[in-house]
Design an enzyme around this catalytic site. Structure first.
Site, PDB file in Angstrom:
ATOM      1  N   TYR A 128     -11.203  33.321 -18.682  1.00 38.03           N
ATOM      2  CA  TYR A 128     -12.494  33.799 -19.169  1.00 38.03           C
ATOM      3  C   TYR A 128     -12.941  32.745 -20.171  1.00 38.03           C
ATOM      4  O   TYR A 128     -12.239  32.496 -21.157  1.00 38.03           O
ATOM      5  CB  TYR A 128     -12.350  35.129 -19.911  1.00 38.03           C
ATOM      6  CG  TYR A 128     -12.436  36.356 -19.049  1.00 38.03           C
ATOM      7  CD1 TYR A 128     -13.529  36.585 -18.216  1.00 38.03           C
ATOM      8  CD2 TYR A 128     -11.443  37.331 -19.097  1.00 38.03           C
ATOM      9  CE1 TYR A 128     -13.611  37.733 -17.443  1.00 38.03           C
ATOM     10  CE2 TYR A 128     -11.517  38.478 -18.323  1.00 38.03           C
ATOM     11  CZ  TYR A 128     -12.609  38.667 -17.506  1.00 38.03           C
ATOM     12  OH  TYR A 128     -12.688  39.799 -16.747  1.00 38.03           O
ATOM     13  N   HIS A 135     -14.599  42.402  -9.030  1.00 35.69           N
ATOM     14  CA  HIS A 135     -13.842  42.885 -10.177  1.00 35.69           C
ATOM     15  C   HIS A 135     -13.366  44.333  -9.948  1.00 35.69           C
ATOM     16  O   HIS A 135     -13.294  45.142 -10.868  1.00 35.69           O
ATOM     17  CB  HIS A 135     -14.723  42.822 -11.429  1.00 35.69           C
ATOM     18  CG  HIS A 135     -14.029  42.292 -12.650  1.00 35.69           C
ATOM     19  ND1 HIS A 135     -14.181  41.011 -13.099  1.00 35.69           N
ATOM     20  CD2 HIS A 135     -13.196  42.881 -13.529  1.00 35.69           C
ATOM     21  CE1 HIS A 135     -13.479  40.842 -14.201  1.00 35.69           C
ATOM     22  NE2 HIS A 135     -12.865  41.965 -14.478  1.00 35.69           N
ATOM     23  N   ASP A 145     -17.766  36.754 -12.266  1.00 37.63           N
ATOM     24  CA  ASP A 145     -18.528  37.976 -11.978  1.00 37.63           C
ATOM     25  C   ASP A 145     -18.659  38.885 -13.193  1.00 37.63           C
ATOM     26  O   ASP A 145     -19.027  40.049 -13.071  1.00 37.63           O
ATOM     27  CB  ASP A 145     -17.896  38.755 -10.805  1.00 37.63           C
ATOM     28  CG  ASP A 145     -16.469  39.214 -11.119  1.00 37.63           C
ATOM     29  OD1 ASP A 145     -15.994  39.026 -12.256  1.00 37.63           O
ATOM     30  OD2 ASP A 145     -15.815  39.754 -10.194  1.00 37.63           O
TER      31      ASP A 145
HETATM   32  C1  FMN Z   1      -7.130  47.075 -15.770  1.00 39.60           C
HETATM   33  C2  FMN Z   1      -7.761  45.876 -15.129  1.00 39.60           C
HETATM   34  C3  FMN Z   1      -7.877  44.705 -15.851  1.00 39.60           C
HETATM   35  C4  FMN Z   1      -8.457  43.587 -15.269  1.00 39.60           C
HETATM   36  N1  FMN Z   1      -8.511  42.433 -15.985  1.00 39.60           N
HETATM   37  C5  FMN Z   1      -9.014  41.334 -15.419  1.00 39.60           C
HETATM   38  C6  FMN Z   1      -9.018  40.115 -16.129  1.00 39.60           C
HETATM   39  O1  FMN Z   1      -8.536  40.025 -17.251  1.00 39.60           O
HETATM   40  N2  FMN Z   1      -9.584  39.040 -15.527  1.00 39.60           N
HETATM   41  C7  FMN Z   1     -10.132  39.110 -14.271  1.00 39.60           C
HETATM   42  O2  FMN Z   1     -10.642  38.111 -13.756  1.00 39.60           O
HETATM   43  N3  FMN Z   1     -10.106  40.258 -13.565  1.00 39.60           N
HETATM   44  C8  FMN Z   1      -9.566  41.357 -14.110  1.00 39.60           C
HETATM   45  N4  FMN Z   1      -9.521  42.513 -13.383  1.00 39.60           N
HETATM   46  C9  FMN Z   1     -10.022  42.538 -11.997  1.00 39.60           C
HETATM   47  C10 FMN Z   1      -8.902  42.206 -10.999  1.00 39.60           C
HETATM   48  O3  FMN Z   1      -8.492  40.867 -11.108  1.00 39.60           O
HETATM   49  C11 FMN Z   1      -9.352  42.432  -9.549  1.00 39.60           C
HETATM   50  O4  FMN Z   1     -10.509  41.678  -9.289  1.00 39.60           O
HETATM   51  C12 FMN Z   1      -9.606  43.892  -9.204  1.00 39.60           C
HETATM   52  O5  FMN Z   1      -8.797  44.763  -9.937  1.00 39.60           O
HETATM   53  C13 FMN Z   1      -9.379  44.105  -7.712  1.00 39.60           C
HETATM   54  O6  FMN Z   1      -9.641  45.408  -7.341  1.00 39.60           O
HETATM   55  P1  FMN Z   1      -8.522  46.554  -7.156  1.00 39.60           P
HETATM   56  O7  FMN Z   1      -8.202  47.032  -8.534  1.00 39.60           O
HETATM   57  O8  FMN Z   1      -9.230  47.584  -6.342  1.00 39.60           O
HETATM   58  O9  FMN Z   1      -7.338  45.936  -6.459  1.00 39.60           O
HETATM   59  C14 FMN Z   1      -8.954  43.643 -13.941  1.00 39.60           C
HETATM   60  C15 FMN Z   1      -8.820  44.831 -13.218  1.00 39.60           C
HETATM   61  C16 FMN Z   1      -8.229  45.923 -13.786  1.00 39.60           C
HETATM   62  C17 FMN Z   1      -8.093  47.184 -12.969  1.00 39.60           C
HETATM   63  C1  COI Z   2     -12.895  42.201 -20.012  1.00 39.90           C
HETATM   64  C2  COI Z   2     -11.457  41.891 -20.038  1.00 39.90           C
HETATM   65  C3  COI Z   2     -10.915  41.967 -21.422  1.00 39.90           C
HETATM   66  C4  COI Z   2     -10.651  42.732 -19.088  1.00 39.90           C
HETATM   67  C5  COI Z   2     -11.182  42.833 -17.714  1.00 39.90           C
HETATM   68  O1  COI Z   2     -11.521  41.886 -17.041  1.00 39.90           O
HETATM   69  C6  COI Z   2     -11.274  44.129 -17.126  1.00 39.90           C
HETATM   70  O2  COI Z   2     -10.954  45.109 -17.810  1.00 39.90           O
HETATM   71  O3  COI Z   2     -11.711  44.266 -15.967  1.00 39.90           O
END
Ligand code: FMN
Ligand code: COI
Length: 396
Positions: free
Chosen positions: A144, A267, A172
């Site tokens: 990020y 995401h 995104d």
């Molecule tokens: C609790 C949580 C934290 C996440 N944190 C990040 C993150 O720090 N950076 C990021 O690029 N995506 C983050 N994501 C998105 C995931 O990388 C991914 O794109 C997404 O969870 C995929 O969908 P799914 O949960 O249905 O498998 C996060 C998702 C969740 C559920």
């Molecule tokens: C915004 C970040 C701290 C975490 C994230 O990407 C998420 O929670 O989906």
């Protein structure tokens, strides 16, 4: 009547599907963690659509093809060998789920032989996670970009020094999506810090949204020109992947920017609600700009709950398939849970492959799918003649 005992989480041995893990998760972690992990943007329509779109695409099984031999799931991600195309997508604040957070996810990935992507908002520094990995599986770093670019440059130096094999920039989430369940759940149940971003969870006037509060450092000014800045921060040859591509137009732009890969992602529906299901975007790329699959590695994540989902994504050209929430559901049971979650998907993928008459990943192709039910949802071109491309706000 004596007060009823709170339900305890079922034993790991009793979980046989990813849905079992999802159902057990609220019994394994605090309510705030459940809200943070499971929530999605506004009405959660995209979060649901990610899953539903997989169900709308059906399989075209081929028969009598001697599928008795071993199934080869091993492949490479950005030229690094892995035992399966499934990988742990970057997820933040792993300590909200398990005291060892991302280090425990890493142990599970090593045990399953799959890749891990470490978030900038991880609960541990990237080196602490890579120490656990010990080079046994590929580890990538999710960036990020910080509004203070010097901080990003420092974090990138640390990630490269720790031995990551590539940088995945999230594109995104210029701002953090509005996740109402996370906003409402009180923040006082968890104590969270993220060493690499330097953020600390403190409730503010808008509520207790962990994602929003911990994501305040993210730079919304990020633009295509910054790919050159990023390259300048990295050693020559270090792959760059853009995570969060949602249109063929941006996939083509990514190819033009010379990156080594993209992640088709929304995401997990946590950013912009009513953005399209990711498997439909993958189909759009196949229809509108198939050339990109020869020039870059294309990954996908969002809503993957079954081996059949993985199979469909691979048939549509995905080189790897990311699991976000599922990794954290597994983490509720520690390393063993992460490993088992991935292995359940691997087993289901193997079964799907045999049933469809194939035994290796390079035999997968779009012809094994029937996409008729969703074809009308797919934009058919990326050029300026497309009605979406011509639309301008001035027409309002
Ligand atoms: C609790 C949580 C934290 C996440 N944190 C990040 C993150 O720090 N950076 C990021 O690029 N995506 C983050 N994501 C998105 C995931 O990388 C991914 O794109 C997404 O969870 C995929 O969908 P799914 O949960 O249905 O498998 C996060 C998702 C969740 C559920
Ligand atoms: C915004 C970040 C701290 C975490 C994230 O990407 C998420 O929670 O989906």
């Amino acid at each position: 009547m004596p007060p009823s005992k709170p339900p305890t989480k079922p034993p790991l041995s009793s979980l046989i599907s990813t849905h079992d893990f999802a159902a057990a998760f609220p019994l394994a972690v605090p309510a705030k963690t459940v809200a943070f992990v499971t929530s999605a943007a506004t009405d959660s329509l995209t979060c649901a659509a990610n899953k539903e779109a997989y169900a709308s695409i059906t399989l075209r099984p081929r028969i009598l093809r001697d599928v008795s031999g071993p199934i080869a799931l091993s492949t490479t991600l950005l030229a690094h060998p892995v035992r399966s195309p499934i990988y742990a997508a970057p997820t933040s604040m792993g300590r909200t789920v398990h005291p060892e957070g991302e280090r425990e996810i890493a142990r599970g990935c090593v045990a399953a032989g799959v890749a891990i992507v470490v978030s900038t908002s991880a609960s541990f520094a990237v080196r602490e996670v890579l120490d656990v990995v010990g080079g046994r599986v590929p580890a990538f770093f999710q960036l990020y970009v910080d509004r203070d670019r010097h901080k990003s440059e420092t974090v990138l130096r640390e990630a490269v020094g720790a031995g990551v094999k590539g940088v995945w920039v999230t594109v995104d989430a210029p701002v953090i999506g509005k996740r109402e369940a996370d906003e409402r759940a009180p923040l006082d149940e968890v104590e969270v810090t993220t060493p690499m971003s330097g953020a600390q969870a403190v409730r503010d006037a808008a509520g207790g949204g962990l994602g929003r509060i911990m994501g305040k450092y993210v730079d919304a000014s990020l633009a295509w020109g910054d790919v050159a800045w990023l390259r300048g921060c990295l050693p020559r040859g270090m792959p760059v992947v853009l995570k969060g591509i949602q249109t063929a137009m941006d996939a083509v732009a990514a190819m033009g920017a010379g990156v080594e890969g993209i992640v088709v992602s929304n995401h997990g529906g946590r950013s912009l609600d009513t953005s399209p299901a990711t498997i439909l975007v993958l189909l759009e790329l196949q229809r509108c700009c198939p050339q990109i699959f020869d020039r870059m590695e294309v990954f996908v994540d969002g809503g993957i709950m079954r081996g059949t989902d993985v199979f469909k994504a691979l048939c549509l050209g995905a080189k790897g398939v990311g699991i976000g929430r599922g990794t954290l559901y597994g983490l509720g049971y520690g390393e063993e849970g992460v490993k088992k979650y991935i292995e359940i998907l691997n087993d289901e993928l193997e079964t799907t492959m045999r049933m469809c008459g194939v035994t290796s990943l390079d035999e997968l192709h779009p012809g094994l799918l029937n996409t008729r039910a969703v074809d009308h949802l797919i934009p058919s071109t990326v050029d300026e003649e497309h009605p979406f491309a011509k639309w301008r706000p001035s027409k309002l």
